[in-house]
Design an enzyme around this catalytic site. Sequence first.
Site, mmCIF file in Angstrom:
data_model
loop_
_atom_site.group_PDB
_atom_site.id
_atom_site.type_symbol
_atom_site.label_atom_id
_atom_site.label_comp_id
_atom_site.label_asym_id
_atom_site.label_seq_id
_atom_site.Cartn_x
_atom_site.Cartn_y
_atom_site.Cartn_z
ATOM 1 N N CYS A 1 46.006 -55.689 -29.810
ATOM 2 C CA CYS A 1 47.073 -56.386 -29.066
ATOM 3 C C CYS A 1 46.752 -57.841 -28.737
ATOM 4 O O CYS A 1 47.642 -58.672 -28.656
ATOM 5 C CB CYS A 1 47.459 -55.614 -27.811
ATOM 6 S SG CYS A 1 46.129 -55.443 -26.622
ATOM 7 N N LYS B 1 44.235 -43.111 -21.361
ATOM 8 C CA LYS B 1 44.720 -44.442 -20.982
ATOM 9 C C LYS B 1 46.232 -44.370 -20.795
ATOM 10 O O LYS B 1 46.968 -44.017 -21.717
ATOM 11 C CB LYS B 1 44.375 -45.462 -22.057
ATOM 12 C CG LYS B 1 44.935 -46.844 -21.754
ATOM 13 C CD LYS B 1 44.465 -47.877 -22.746
ATOM 14 C CE LYS B 1 45.111 -49.220 -22.448
ATOM 15 N NZ LYS B 1 44.704 -50.249 -23.397
ATOM 16 N N LYS C 1 41.796 -44.530 -17.343
ATOM 17 C CA LYS C 1 42.286 -45.872 -17.017
ATOM 18 C C LYS C 1 43.776 -45.835 -16.735
ATOM 19 O O LYS C 1 44.497 -45.233 -17.537
ATOM 20 C CB LYS C 1 41.989 -46.776 -18.205
ATOM 21 C CG LYS C 1 42.510 -48.171 -18.082
ATOM 22 C CD LYS C 1 42.193 -48.940 -19.314
ATOM 23 C CE LYS C 1 42.912 -50.264 -19.215
ATOM 24 N NZ LYS C 1 43.106 -50.878 -20.483
ATOM 25 N N SER D 1 43.065 -54.695 -13.968
ATOM 26 C CA SER D 1 43.440 -55.998 -13.433
ATOM 27 C C SER D 1 44.366 -55.917 -12.218
ATOM 28 O O SER D 1 44.153 -56.615 -11.229
ATOM 29 C CB SER D 1 44.080 -56.832 -14.538
ATOM 30 O OG SER D 1 45.200 -56.161 -15.098
HETATM 31 C C1 PBG Z 1 44.097 -53.539 -24.644
HETATM 32 C C2 PBG Z 1 43.674 -53.369 -23.224
HETATM 33 C C3 PBG Z 1 44.433 -53.499 -22.051
HETATM 34 C C4 PBG Z 1 43.528 -53.370 -20.989
HETATM 35 C C5 PBG Z 1 42.287 -53.108 -21.547
HETATM 36 N N1 PBG Z 1 42.401 -53.102 -22.916
HETATM 37 C C6 PBG Z 1 45.847 -53.840 -21.832
HETATM 38 C C7 PBG Z 1 46.929 -53.014 -22.314
HETATM 39 O O1 PBG Z 1 46.756 -51.897 -22.805
HETATM 40 O O2 PBG Z 1 48.052 -53.521 -22.242
HETATM 41 C C8 PBG Z 1 43.869 -53.497 -19.537
HETATM 42 C C9 PBG Z 1 42.756 -53.894 -18.638
HETATM 43 C C10 PBG Z 1 43.170 -54.389 -17.304
HETATM 44 O O3 PBG Z 1 44.353 -54.371 -16.916
HETATM 45 O O4 PBG Z 1 42.269 -54.833 -16.578
HETATM 46 N N2 PBG Z 1 44.908 -52.588 -25.171
#
Ligand code: PBG
Length: 325
Positions: A122, A195, A248, A274
């Site tokens: 991504c 996730k 996550k 985040s």
């Molecule tokens: C990539 C990824 C993401 C995060 C970690 N790896 C974002 C998403 O899936 O949109 C999020 C980490 C965070 O929010 O700190 N796919």
Amino acid sequence: MKFPIYRPRRLRRNAMLRDLVRETALSPKDFIYPLFVCPGKDRADPVSSMPGVAQLSVDRVVKECREVQALGIPGVILFGIPEHKDPLGSEAYSESGVVQKAVREIKEKVPGLLVVTDVCLCEYTDHGHCGVVKGGEVDNDSTLELLAKEALSHALSGADIIAPSDMMDGRVGAIRKILDESGFKDVAIMAYAAKYASGFYGPFREAAESTPQFGDRLSYQMDPGNADEALREVELDIQEGADIVMVKPAMAFLDIVYRVKQKFGFPVAAYSVSGEYSMIKAAGKNGWIEEQRIVMEVLLCIKRAGADMILTYFAKEVARKLQGR
Ligand code: PBG
């Protein structure tokens, strides 16, 4: 156990007693610190939605890694912000990609620090999805090849742990296979196993410039309403060769952390993402909460739920506090 024979307050009377019976404690060794690697030299571009976090050029990443190591934190996880994006995310698996460069530099200049690399597309695709887009949809099986290539290029650069975060079916197996065939049988896989499609990733997408340009990630990331499915996802990843399984986000998903740990007894990582960081920072800045206290509490509770390690943007400040600095 019956009052007045048993009085739980007896062991809460002072700090020494409380220290003696505390079941869970945080240590800098619990943490993995996320870093965003960007092109250029001597660059540190602040991420406005994540105070204290910046996109760093490779030289600055190395500097940061020295600090991380001095604080007793065992490792970092790297995310790349490429020079150019394209439909197939080709900088993700290029030998001269920012993450590949950063891994080589860290391994040379900060030996001993564990380097985990996030494997996903991504950040590298112009459409911002985690896989190859075909007919408006993210195509699973053609994505696997690219993810395997990306993982291999990270291993070739010296990564210790590969962390696929794309949520394609079968990616752990594809990555294990290519690593084994290429002489990297000892490179570990930390799978983002459960996730969720979460609003908590908002600030990250600014940091990693990875917002999907159309649609959302609901067709590949998990539905927040599901818990049994998380166990199936974790089981699949373990069968395919995951060494560490991740849940996550963390804070709102502690039941998942707990169930995964209870059921599989595998090393569990929790990613305090985040949005969790930014919420606490924002409320702290407003004086609405005691920031430091809440940070310690949240991370402690993630560990208590069953996490063996926590990926957190708070790693450095907490390690400093734990070391009494
Ligand atoms: C990539 C990824 C993401 C995060 C970690 N790896 C974002 C998403 O899936 O949109 C999020 C980490 C965070 O929010 O700190 N796919």
